[in-house]
Scaffold this motif. Sequence first.
Motif, short mmCIF file in Angstrom:
data_model
loop_
_atom_site.label_atom_id
_atom_site.label_comp_id
_atom_site.label_asym_id
_atom_site.label_seq_id
_atom_site.Cartn_x
_atom_site.Cartn_y
_atom_site.Cartn_z
N LYS A 269 0.76 -1.13 -0.02
CA LYS A 269 -0.65 -0.24 -0.11
C LYS A 269 0.98 1.00 -0.23
CE LYS A 269 -4.55 -1.71 2.39
NZ LYS A 269 -5.22 -2.23 3.31
N VAL B 89 -4.63 -5.32 6.04
CA VAL B 89 -5.03 -4.20 6.76
C VAL B 89 -4.06 -4.23 8.39
CG1 VAL B 89 -7.38 -3.37 6.40
CG2 VAL B 89 -6.97 -5.35 8.30
N CYS B 90 -3.74 -2.67 8.51
CA CYS B 90 -2.55 -2.85 9.72
C CYS B 90 -3.26 -1.27 10.15
CB CYS B 90 -1.58 -2.58 9.04
SG CYS B 90 -1.13 -1.22 8.36
N CYS C 250 1.10 -3.48 3.84
CA CYS C 250 0.34 -4.33 3.86
C CYS C 250 -0.09 -4.63 1.85
CB CYS C 250 -1.23 -3.43 4.13
SG CYS C 250 -1.71 -3.37 5.78
N CYS D 236 -3.06 1.78 7.50
CA CYS D 236 -4.82 2.01 7.05
C CYS D 236 -5.52 1.82 7.51
CB CYS D 236 -3.98 1.15 5.58
SG CYS D 236 -3.83 -0.56 6.15
N CYS E 253 2.40 2.01 3.84
CA CYS E 253 2.13 0.81 5.16
C CYS E 253 2.68 -0.32 4.10
CB CYS E 253 0.77 1.16 5.75
SG CYS E 253 -0.45 0.38 4.72
ZN LIG Z 1 -1.66 -1.68 6.41
#
Ligand SMILES: [Zn+2]
Length: 478
Positions: free
Chosen positions: A23, A42-43, A28, A46, A26
């Motif tokens: 992304k 996701v993290c 991801c 994000c 980040c």
């Molecule tokens: Zn993320």
Amino acid sequence: MNESRYEPIIGLEIHAELMTDAKMFCGCRVVDSVTAPPNSAVCPVCLGMPGMLPVINKRAVAFALRVALALNCTINQDNVFARKNYFYPDLPKSYQISQYELPLGINGWLDVTLENGATKRIGIRRVHLEEDTGKLTHLEGGGSLVDFNRSGVPLLEIVSEPVIHSGEEARAYGMKIRQILRYLGVNSGDMEKGVFRVEPNISLRPRGTTPFGKRTELKNLNSFRTLAEGTAYEIERQQKVLDAGKEVVQETRGWHEGRRETFSQRRKEEAEDYRYFPEPDLPPLHITEPLIQAAQAALPELPDARIGRYQAVGLSAYEARVIAEDKEVADWFDAAAALYPAPKTIANWLINELFRLLNEHKLSITQQKATPAMLVELLGLVERQTINNNSAKEVLGEMVVTGKAAAAIVAARGLAQISDEGHIRRVVEQVLADNADQVAAYHNGKVQLRGWFVGQIMRQLKGQGNPALVNQLLDEYL
Ligand SMILES: [Zn+2]
């Protein structure tokens, strides 16, 4: 529409997700929005958790730079990311990181070929980097679901100048942008999946005047057909509003595929409503001169250049355009043409035969199994008169599916051409003897029967007769 007293003014905003592994800010992964389980990539970054710091994805910057250069933009070497603030459930941070005052690329242009063959140059106002939002799914009985897999995916926004005047022009421009992004390998162009989204803003003004009218923005157009159709619909709708002496409402409108009409979605915010301010968590992004030069040098040959090169070796404008349409097809053609002295022959086989087979089997050029070298081998068999053209088409039909070599298919199917003069001579004699009436008619002036005789002889030879020999012997007897 041209006789109308209003002039349609259209600008296109294109959003294209960049095909990076990770992304924008980040680590991801970028996953398929349709097949990946919701919220599986996701993290905290994000998802907009407090205190998490974004980091710029260098590859996304490189991709964006490629696009800006291919669209003839001037590059702003000093880029600043900004926060675009608004509240919406698909935006967990309540702001989107975007570029506002200093976009990556400005003042570009693109030449577009219209249906009548004319070329129109369309100005490109800006190309900038931002991050995508999450995806909302509205449930039938009320309520919505949100999937943040898309949240933070690198997104490129390409904004045209408002110089487009019809749905057809909008479509031609959108298709050309998509073609270039595909050539650059930065976006798949899949509109159904929403990774490439085209949003026209449309207004009308009385012809001969300069101020812009109130505009509407069209969303959820998931094909180029709906882009052209929706734009034309909106032009007509606004014209009726103005003709009735009313004002066009500035708003976002959706396209209803079933009813083939646009409908009001939400009132459009003015730009200042977003309260842009510099993103404090990201340092300014400096793009060095050597980086720009390296990106420029690494650009692939783009569609227009390719079309020019094909026409220079004797292909028609149509052939050149059809082959250059898709980079993979054009690469296939180039590989075949490099092995064979007559590019026109390759183009004929590609456009007339291979395209038909791809269509029939619903395969792409990379999925089918005939390699450029295999087609060239097949053409060699035709040239040496081992097989005739019709048999060659049959061989290609099998080759596309099985990937077997031409010679092997010819042997297995017994397609080798009959060039045995004695054999053909006997067939010619037999056909003429069996059709004495037609022979008499031919000699009485019905010369068009000659083609019929050839057909009868070829049928006896199961289509494998050497055409030159058949014609020569037929002449001898007639
Ligand atoms: Zn993320």
